[in-house]
Motif scaffolding. Structure first.
Motif, PDB file in Angstrom:
ATOM      1  N   GLU A 202     -24.865  53.712 -65.017  1.00 19.64           N
ATOM      2  CA  GLU A 202     -25.680  54.364 -63.828  1.00 19.64           C
ATOM      3  C   GLU A 202     -24.852  55.278 -63.145  1.00 19.64           C
ATOM      4  O   GLU A 202     -23.761  55.849 -63.282  1.00 19.64           O
ATOM      5  CB  GLU A 202     -25.397  52.739 -62.911  1.00 19.64           C
ATOM      6  CG  GLU A 202     -26.063  51.601 -63.419  1.00 19.64           C
ATOM      7  CD  GLU A 202     -27.416  51.863 -63.564  1.00 19.64           C
ATOM      8  OE1 GLU A 202     -28.417  52.435 -63.283  1.00 19.64           O
ATOM      9  OE2 GLU A 202     -27.966  51.215 -64.981  1.00 19.64           O
ATOM     10  N   GLY A 203     -25.723  55.824 -62.517  1.00 22.30           N
ATOM     11  CA  GLY A 203     -25.359  56.994 -61.478  1.00 22.30           C
ATOM     12  C   GLY A 203     -25.362  58.487 -62.077  1.00 22.30           C
ATOM     13  O   GLY A 203     -24.752  59.295 -61.710  1.00 22.30           O
ATOM     14  N   LEU A 204     -26.103  58.700 -63.259  1.00 27.50           N
ATOM     15  CA  LEU A 204     -26.114  59.632 -63.790  1.00 27.50           C
ATOM     16  C   LEU A 204     -27.629  60.454 -63.920  1.00 27.50           C
ATOM     17  O   LEU A 204     -27.914  61.167 -64.842  1.00 27.50           O
ATOM     18  CB  LEU A 204     -25.887  59.414 -65.545  1.00 27.50           C
ATOM     19  CG  LEU A 204     -24.305  59.026 -65.457  1.00 27.50           C
ATOM     20  CD1 LEU A 204     -23.912  58.834 -67.213  1.00 27.50           C
ATOM     21  CD2 LEU A 204     -23.516  60.080 -64.945  1.00 27.50           C
ATOM     22  N   ASP A 205     -28.517  60.155 -62.736  1.00 31.79           N
ATOM     23  CA  ASP A 205     -29.778  60.559 -62.749  1.00 31.79           C
ATOM     24  C   ASP A 205     -29.519  62.126 -63.001  1.00 31.79           C
ATOM     25  O   ASP A 205     -30.506  62.907 -63.277  1.00 31.79           O
ATOM     26  CB  ASP A 205     -30.581  60.318 -61.421  1.00 31.79           C
ATOM     27  CG  ASP A 205     -30.921  58.889 -61.560  1.00 31.79           C
ATOM     28  OD1 ASP A 205     -30.517  58.160 -62.551  1.00 31.79           O
ATOM     29  OD2 ASP A 205     -31.375  58.579 -60.382  1.00 31.79           O
ATOM     30  N   PHE A 206     -28.783  63.104 -62.377  1.00 33.67           N
ATOM     31  CA  PHE A 206     -28.577  64.450 -62.171  1.00 33.67           C
ATOM     32  C   PHE A 206     -28.353  65.205 -63.687  1.00 33.67           C
ATOM     33  O   PHE A 206     -28.450  66.262 -63.691  1.00 33.67           O
ATOM     34  CB  PHE A 206     -27.497  64.820 -61.212  1.00 33.67           C
ATOM     35  CG  PHE A 206     -26.071  64.561 -61.850  1.00 33.67           C
ATOM     36  CD1 PHE A 206     -25.338  65.413 -62.146  1.00 33.67           C
ATOM     37  CD2 PHE A 206     -25.613  63.238 -61.539  1.00 33.67           C
ATOM     38  CE1 PHE A 206     -23.932  65.121 -62.728  1.00 33.67           C
ATOM     39  CE2 PHE A 206     -24.267  62.848 -62.046  1.00 33.67           C
ATOM     40  CZ  PHE A 206     -23.593  63.934 -62.585  1.00 33.67           C
ATOM     41  N   VAL A 207     -28.136  64.266 -64.736  1.00 34.12           N
ATOM     42  CA  VAL A 207     -28.036  64.865 -66.040  1.00 34.12           C
ATOM     43  C   VAL A 207     -28.912  64.463 -66.939  1.00 34.12           C
ATOM     44  O   VAL A 207     -29.134  64.678 -68.068  1.00 34.12           O
ATOM     45  CB  VAL A 207     -26.422  64.523 -66.458  1.00 34.12           C
ATOM     46  CG1 VAL A 207     -25.428  65.074 -65.720  1.00 34.12           C
ATOM     47  CG2 VAL A 207     -26.211  63.080 -66.868  1.00 34.12           C
ATOM     48  N   ARG A 208     -29.967  63.402 -66.545  1.00 34.90           N
ATOM     49  CA  ARG A 208     -31.028  62.949 -67.360  1.00 34.90           C
ATOM     50  C   ARG A 208     -31.952  63.721 -67.922  1.00 34.90           C
ATOM     51  O   ARG A 208     -32.249  64.672 -66.808  1.00 34.90           O
ATOM     52  CB  ARG A 208     -31.439  61.517 -67.041  1.00 34.90           C
ATOM     53  CG  ARG A 208     -30.657  60.503 -66.420  1.00 34.90           C
ATOM     54  CD  ARG A 208     -29.683  60.040 -67.889  1.00 34.90           C
ATOM     55  NE  ARG A 208     -29.130  58.689 -67.705  1.00 34.90           N
ATOM     56  CZ  ARG A 208     -28.406  58.320 -68.450  1.00 34.90           C
ATOM     57  NH1 ARG A 208     -27.725  59.044 -69.473  1.00 34.90           N
ATOM     58  NH2 ARG A 208     -27.461  57.151 -68.132  1.00 34.90           N
ATOM     59  N   PRO A 209     -32.301  64.002 -69.020  1.00 36.71           N
ATOM     60  CA  PRO A 209     -33.075  65.141 -69.455  1.00 36.71           C
ATOM     61  C   PRO A 209     -34.484  64.852 -68.944  1.00 36.71           C
ATOM     62  O   PRO A 209     -35.444  65.878 -68.620  1.00 36.71           O
ATOM     63  CB  PRO A 209     -33.315  64.808 -71.080  1.00 36.71           C
ATOM     64  CG  PRO A 209     -32.095  64.273 -71.405  1.00 36.71           C
ATOM     65  CD  PRO A 209     -31.605  63.387 -70.228  1.00 36.71           C
ATOM     66  N   ASP A 210     -34.894  63.629 -68.542  1.00 40.09           N
ATOM     67  CA  ASP A 210     -36.297  63.623 -68.078  1.00 40.09           C
ATOM     68  C   ASP A 210     -36.423  64.045 -66.784  1.00 40.09           C
ATOM     69  O   ASP A 210     -37.702  64.190 -65.906  1.00 40.09           O
ATOM     70  CB  ASP A 210     -36.706  62.046 -68.034  1.00 40.09           C
ATOM     71  CG  ASP A 210     -35.918  61.152 -67.034  1.00 40.09           C
ATOM     72  OD1 ASP A 210     -34.915  61.715 -66.436  1.00 40.09           O
ATOM     73  OD2 ASP A 210     -35.957  60.043 -67.206  1.00 40.09           O
ATOM     74  N   ARG A 211     -35.171  64.665 -65.905  1.00 41.10           N
ATOM     75  CA  ARG A 211     -35.462  65.419 -64.769  1.00 41.10           C
ATOM     76  C   ARG A 211     -36.295  66.431 -64.711  1.00 41.10           C
ATOM     77  O   ARG A 211     -36.847  67.051 -63.747  1.00 41.10           O
ATOM     78  CB  ARG A 211     -34.075  65.632 -64.193  1.00 41.10           C
ATOM     79  CG  ARG A 211     -33.268  66.588 -64.803  1.00 41.10           C
ATOM     80  CD  ARG A 211     -31.844  66.854 -64.263  1.00 41.10           C
ATOM     81  NE  ARG A 211     -31.031  67.849 -64.670  1.00 41.10           N
ATOM     82  CZ  ARG A 211     -30.392  67.818 -65.851  1.00 41.10           C
ATOM     83  NH1 ARG A 211     -30.412  66.687 -66.565  1.00 41.10           N
ATOM     84  NH2 ARG A 211     -29.712  69.137 -66.210  1.00 41.10           N
ATOM     85  N   PHE A 212     -36.473  67.387 -65.873  1.00 40.34           N
ATOM     86  CA  PHE A 212     -37.274  68.214 -65.996  1.00 40.34           C
ATOM     87  C   PHE A 212     -38.757  67.809 -66.687  1.00 40.34           C
ATOM     88  O   PHE A 212     -39.677  68.764 -66.975  1.00 40.34           O
ATOM     89  CB  PHE A 212     -36.666  69.172 -67.264  1.00 40.34           C
ATOM     90  CG  PHE A 212     -35.491  69.937 -66.686  1.00 40.34           C
ATOM     91  CD1 PHE A 212     -35.328  70.804 -65.638  1.00 40.34           C
ATOM     92  CD2 PHE A 212     -34.120  69.541 -67.281  1.00 40.34           C
ATOM     93  CE1 PHE A 212     -34.306  71.129 -65.198  1.00 40.34           C
ATOM     94  CE2 PHE A 212     -33.027  69.904 -66.740  1.00 40.34           C
ATOM     95  CZ  PHE A 212     -32.940  70.742 -65.805  1.00 40.34           C
ATOM     96  N   LYS A 213     -39.064  66.645 -66.980  1.00 40.13           N
ATOM     97  CA  LYS A 213     -40.197  66.216 -67.702  1.00 40.13           C
ATOM     98  C   LYS A 213     -41.491  66.683 -66.836  1.00 40.13           C
ATOM     99  O   LYS A 213     -42.459  66.853 -67.586  1.00 40.13           O
ATOM    100  CB  LYS A 213     -40.352  64.582 -67.729  1.00 40.13           C
ATOM    101  CG  LYS A 213     -41.464  64.265 -68.664  1.00 40.13           C
ATOM    102  CD  LYS A 213     -41.222  64.216 -70.011  1.00 40.13           C
ATOM    103  CE  LYS A 213     -41.995  63.511 -70.802  1.00 40.13           C
ATOM    104  NZ  LYS A 213     -41.852  63.594 -72.262  1.00 40.13           N
ATOM    105  N   THR A 214     -41.304  66.549 -65.435  1.00 36.08           N
ATOM    106  CA  THR A 214     -42.598  66.867 -64.769  1.00 36.08           C
ATOM    107  C   THR A 214     -42.741  68.058 -64.237  1.00 36.08           C
ATOM    108  O   THR A 214     -43.838  68.509 -63.435  1.00 36.08           O
ATOM    109  CB  THR A 214     -42.597  65.651 -63.608  1.00 36.08           C
ATOM    110  OG1 THR A 214     -41.573  66.137 -62.730  1.00 36.08           O
ATOM    111  CG2 THR A 214     -42.526  64.287 -63.861  1.00 36.08           C
ATOM    112  N   ARG A 215     -42.071  68.950 -64.579  1.00 30.61           N
ATOM    113  CA  ARG A 215     -42.163  70.454 -64.031  1.00 30.61           C
ATOM    114  C   ARG A 215     -43.134  71.008 -64.771  1.00 30.61           C
ATOM    115  O   ARG A 215     -43.692  70.829 -65.823  1.00 30.61           O
ATOM    116  CB  ARG A 215     -40.649  70.961 -64.197  1.00 30.61           C
ATOM    117  CG  ARG A 215     -39.680  70.351 -63.603  1.00 30.61           C
ATOM    118  CD  ARG A 215     -38.415  71.090 -63.583  1.00 30.61           C
ATOM    119  NE  ARG A 215     -38.526  72.547 -63.454  1.00 30.61           N
ATOM    120  CZ  ARG A 215     -37.641  73.355 -62.996  1.00 30.61           C
ATOM    121  NH1 ARG A 215     -36.550  73.007 -62.546  1.00 30.61           N
ATOM    122  NH2 ARG A 215     -37.967  74.539 -62.742  1.00 30.61           N
TER     123      ARG A 215
END
Length: 381
Positions: free
Chosen positions: A368-381
């Motif tokens: 947990e606590g790794l949202d800032f490194v997850r690849p899906d943070r770029f998915k909706t761009r």
């Protein structure tokens, strides 16, 4: 199904992921385009800095803690000295943004540290030519990592644990199917339940378009200088360092060979952009501008170093748009796990990242606590 898990790329992170995966499964295969710790990968350059006082998000601190423990485990398991304790210095302007940012991060994460005044710094570490307004943060848990030794040890430990290593086997493509992930190299194919992509600057070739759009392969330049007195710059007397003053930024490591000191310009810190060549054709020679820049700074910062570059090299690494890694599944339904895009600052945490990647890819743990490194943070761009 050829195996439960494949790790593509056995460099900084991939070697550690393979080692960790071999502890969890007896069905693991590692693919390496050349040989582990080969001279053209981001592993090159002999040493990397390990620091607990870290310029960046406080969220990295648990990974740093785990990494430090795992470096010790790798040393114990293989009998290799990998992390040499030296302490670490972050030098900058008192009350400047660099020092204040570090102090704020340590306040949040609780990293052990001491603040040294200019007078204290000059007395303890006279190797540095200081400005009147300089001060430093001392990191007692910092050290220097031997990169080639680390990667070779991790791969050997993985093989001892039952992992298969395929050297000189560059991966051309990965394709997800209903049955697994098909890995292709030349005219050969394999099928795995899950795949970790950890091939650094070469990872873009295996990525979906939305991740290609937010990553670039950058060229990292390293330089070394001869110490007039090698004892003064030995690991016992000269901590790893990072220094920022105005538009001048330098970082480096002690003379692990007793003679040459690594002192390299930290380009992201002084705002200059790197070139972005293809990873297979990174120019190894420094430009005249690069040579003049680092020589000028070293002449100013270190009177005890002969101001002539005696060795230099350049290596590729994958940088993301936000300079945070890509660590996690491509999406919630994917069988492909990314462990890449460490943006020139992954090696210190390579064991920790490898631990996370292996455990998550094999379904043993979700961190947990790794949202800032997850690849899906770029998915909706």
């Amino acid at each position: 199904m050829d195996a439960e898990l494949a790790v593509i790329g056995l460099g900084s992170i991939g070697s550690m992921a393979l080692w960790q995966a071999s502890r969890l499964s007896d069905s693991v295969v590692g693919f390496e385009a050349a040989t582990p710790a080969h001279g053209r990968s981001a592993v090159g350059g002999d040493t990397r800095l390990f620091r607990m006082v870290y310029f960046g998000k406080p969220d990295y601190y648990p990974i740093l803690e785990r990494s430090r423990s795992l470096w010790a485990e790798l040393e114990a398991e293989t009998g290799q000295e990998i992390l040499i304790p030296t302490g670490g210095l972050s030098i900058g302007t008192a009350n400047g943004s660099f020092i204040n940012s570090l102090l704020e991060t340590t306040r949040i994460n609780g990293a052990e540290h001491d603040v040294l005044s200019r007078e204290e710094l000059a007395e303890r570490y006279p190797q540095h030519n200081l400005r009147p307004d300089d001060c430093a943060i001392y990191d007692p848990r910092a050290g220097v990592l031997r990169t080639d030794r680390a990667v070779s040890a991790a791969v050997a430990a993985a093989q001892a644990g039952g992992a298969t290593v395929l050297q000189n086997t560059p991966v051309d493509s990965i394709t997800e199917t209903e049955d697994g992930v098909v890995v292709t190299s030349g005219d050969r194919t394999w099928t795995f339940e899950k795949v970790i992509v950890a091939s650094g600057g070469w990872s873009r070739r295996l990525m979906p378009d939305h991740l290609k759009a937010v990553t670039e392969t950058h060229r990292i330049v390293l330089t070394w200088f001869i110490a007039q007195d090698g004892t003064q710059f030995s690991p016992e007397n000269f901590p790893v360092f990072s220094r920022l003053h105005g538009d001048r930024s330098l970082y480096g490591a002690p003379a692990v060979d007793g003679v040459t000191v690594k002192a390299s310009v930290d380009a992201p810190m002084d705002g200059r952009r790197r070139t972005t060549p293809d990873p297979d054709s990174v120019p190894r020679d420094l430009t005249r501008e690069e040579t003049e820049k680092v020589t000028e700074i070293v002449t100013d910062f270190f009177p005890g170093l002969i101001p002539t570059i005696v060795r230099s090299d350049a290596f590729p690494d994958l940088f993301t748009e936000d300079r945070h890694p890509l660590l996690g599944w491509l999406d919630e339904n994917s069988r492909v796990y990314c462990a890449t895009g460490f943006s020139g600052k992954g090696f210190k945490m390579a064991t920790g990242y490898g631990h996370i990647a292996a455990h998550e890819a094999l379904g043993k743990q979700t961190v947990e606590g790794l949202d800032f490194v997850r690849p899906d943070r770029f998915k909706t761009r």
